[in-house]
Design an enzyme around this catalytic site. Structure first.
Site, PDB file in Angstrom:
ATOM      1  N   HIS A  18      62.630  92.032  15.266  1.00  0.00           N
ATOM      2  CA  HIS A  18      62.056  90.472  14.528  1.00  0.00           C
ATOM      3  C   HIS A  18      60.473  90.892  14.399  1.00  0.00           C
ATOM      4  CE1 HIS A  18      65.214  88.611  16.705  1.00  0.00           C
ATOM      5  NE2 HIS A  18      66.129  88.245  15.912  1.00  0.00           N
ATOM      6  N   LYS A  42      76.029  77.107  16.487  1.00  0.00           N
ATOM      7  CA  LYS A  42      75.861  78.116  18.064  1.00  0.00           C
ATOM      8  C   LYS A  42      74.685  77.736  18.852  1.00  0.00           C
ATOM      9  CE  LYS A  42      74.119  82.597  14.867  1.00  0.00           C
ATOM     10  NZ  LYS A  42      73.373  83.055  14.728  1.00  0.00           N
ATOM     11  N   ARG A  91      70.222  96.085  10.216  1.00  0.00           N
ATOM     12  CA  ARG A  91      70.003  96.870  10.868  1.00  0.00           C
ATOM     13  C   ARG A  91      71.703  97.723  10.952  1.00  0.00           C
ATOM     14  NH1 ARG A  91      70.308  92.126  15.905  1.00  0.00           N
ATOM     15  NH2 ARG A  91      71.105  91.347  13.829  1.00  0.00           N
ATOM     16  N   SER A 129      68.943  90.101  19.802  1.00  0.00           N
ATOM     17  CA  SER A 129      68.902  88.638  21.012  1.00  0.00           C
ATOM     18  C   SER A 129      69.785  88.538  21.807  1.00  0.00           C
ATOM     19  CB  SER A 129      68.637  87.567  20.188  1.00  0.00           C
ATOM     20  OG  SER A 129      67.823  87.400  19.310  1.00  0.00           O
TER      21      SER A 129
HETATM   22  P1  ADP Z   1      70.036  88.570  16.054  1.00  0.00           P
HETATM   23  O1  ADP Z   1      70.726  87.098  17.161  1.00  0.00           O
HETATM   24  O2  ADP Z   1      71.084  89.434  15.877  1.00  0.00           O
HETATM   25  O3  ADP Z   1      68.699  89.254  16.699  1.00  0.00           O
HETATM   26  P2  ADP Z   1      68.774  86.613  14.585  1.00  0.00           P
HETATM   27  O4  ADP Z   1      69.315  85.008  14.126  1.00  0.00           O
HETATM   28  O5  ADP Z   1      67.192  85.917  15.637  1.00  0.00           O
HETATM   29  O6  ADP Z   1      69.853  87.753  14.782  1.00  0.00           O
HETATM   30  O7  ADP Z   1      68.213  87.636  13.324  1.00  0.00           O
HETATM   31  C1  ADP Z   1      67.204  87.017  12.507  1.00  0.00           C
HETATM   32  C2  ADP Z   1      66.856  88.401  11.568  1.00  0.00           C
HETATM   33  O8  ADP Z   1      66.190  89.196  11.667  1.00  0.00           O
HETATM   34  C3  ADP Z   1      68.144  88.199  10.480  1.00  0.00           C
HETATM   35  O9  ADP Z   1      67.779  88.970   9.554  1.00  0.00           O
HETATM   36  C4  ADP Z   1      68.860  90.091  11.551  1.00  0.00           C
HETATM   37  O10 ADP Z   1      69.465  91.252  10.608  1.00  0.00           O
HETATM   38  C5  ADP Z   1      67.334  90.478  11.882  1.00  0.00           C
HETATM   39  N1  ADP Z   1      67.298  91.360  12.709  1.00  0.00           N
HETATM   40  C6  ADP Z   1      67.884  91.656  14.610  1.00  0.00           C
HETATM   41  N2  ADP Z   1      67.421  91.886  15.286  1.00  0.00           N
HETATM   42  C7  ADP Z   1      66.979  92.333  13.541  1.00  0.00           C
HETATM   43  C8  ADP Z   1      66.229  94.745  14.020  1.00  0.00           C
HETATM   44  N3  ADP Z   1      66.263  95.128  15.283  1.00  0.00           N
HETATM   45  N4  ADP Z   1      66.021  95.114  12.996  1.00  0.00           N
HETATM   46  C9  ADP Z   1      65.743  94.722  12.538  1.00  0.00           C
HETATM   47  N5  ADP Z   1      66.264  93.008  11.889  1.00  0.00           N
HETATM   48  C10 ADP Z   1      66.356  92.662  12.576  1.00  0.00           C
END
Ligand code: ADP
Length: 161
Positions: A18, A42, A91, A129
């Protein structure tokens, strides 16, 4: 005109994947709102306050980044902030289908909204996450996956949960 972008997500917890997206977005836009979605469907492990605090700490070197939370429709939040651009990280192909649907829905709800996709840094293409929570739950090392200051905080929280 100030060009603003909104980077929405659960960030439960924020990862280095992130943060990589946030840093790159902050170079392109004048202002970036990292917006934590409060989603009753969620079940987050960490409270919204906690997640806000962690992202603030991890982005304190970026002075055009603001951390915020919202509930309800993203397009309504964007209107409040006078922002028209949503940034999403991609990703793998598995992210695509859902993001494709969301981008179209958001465009349908507000035709001025654009969704920009930023390819993950390949160092973090496997990182999510949920993987972080799983590793912490089983006592594995979080080194390199989340900011250093967060490693112990996550362990503490999970131990006391
Ligand atoms: P997650 O729970 O899957 O990590 P979030 O809802 O917190 O997802 O993610 C927010 C945004 O960040 C989404 O657009 C997700 O695709 C992106 N994201 C999450 N992890 C990564 C990563 N490792 N690299 C790039 N983008 C990411």
């Amino acid at each position: 005109m100030i060009r603003s972008a909104v980077y929405p997500g659960s960030f439960d917890p924020v990862t280095n994947g992130h943060l990589d997206i946030i840093e790159r977005t902050a170079k392109i836009f004048d202002k970036v709102y990292v917006a934590i979605l409060e989603n009753s469907a969620k079940k987050p492990m960490f409270s919204v306050e906690q997640r806000v605090r962690w992202i603030k700490q991890a982005t304190k070197h970026l002075d055009n980044v603001e951390v915020d939370c919202f509930s309800g429709l993203l397009v309504n939040y964007m209107e409040q902030k006078s922002a028209h651009v949503i940034v999403k990280g991609l990703r793998a192909v598995s992210d695509f289908e859902y993001e494709f649907q969301m981008a179209h829905i958001n465009r349908k709800l507000d035709r001025n909204t654009e969704t920009l996709f930023m390819m993950t840094n390949n160092k973090y293409s496997y990182l999510s996450s949920s993987i972080v929570k799983e590793i912490a739950h089983h006592g594995g090392s979080l080194e390199g996956l989340v900011p250093d200051f967060l490693e112990n905080e996550i362990y503490e929280k999970i131990r006391n949960a």
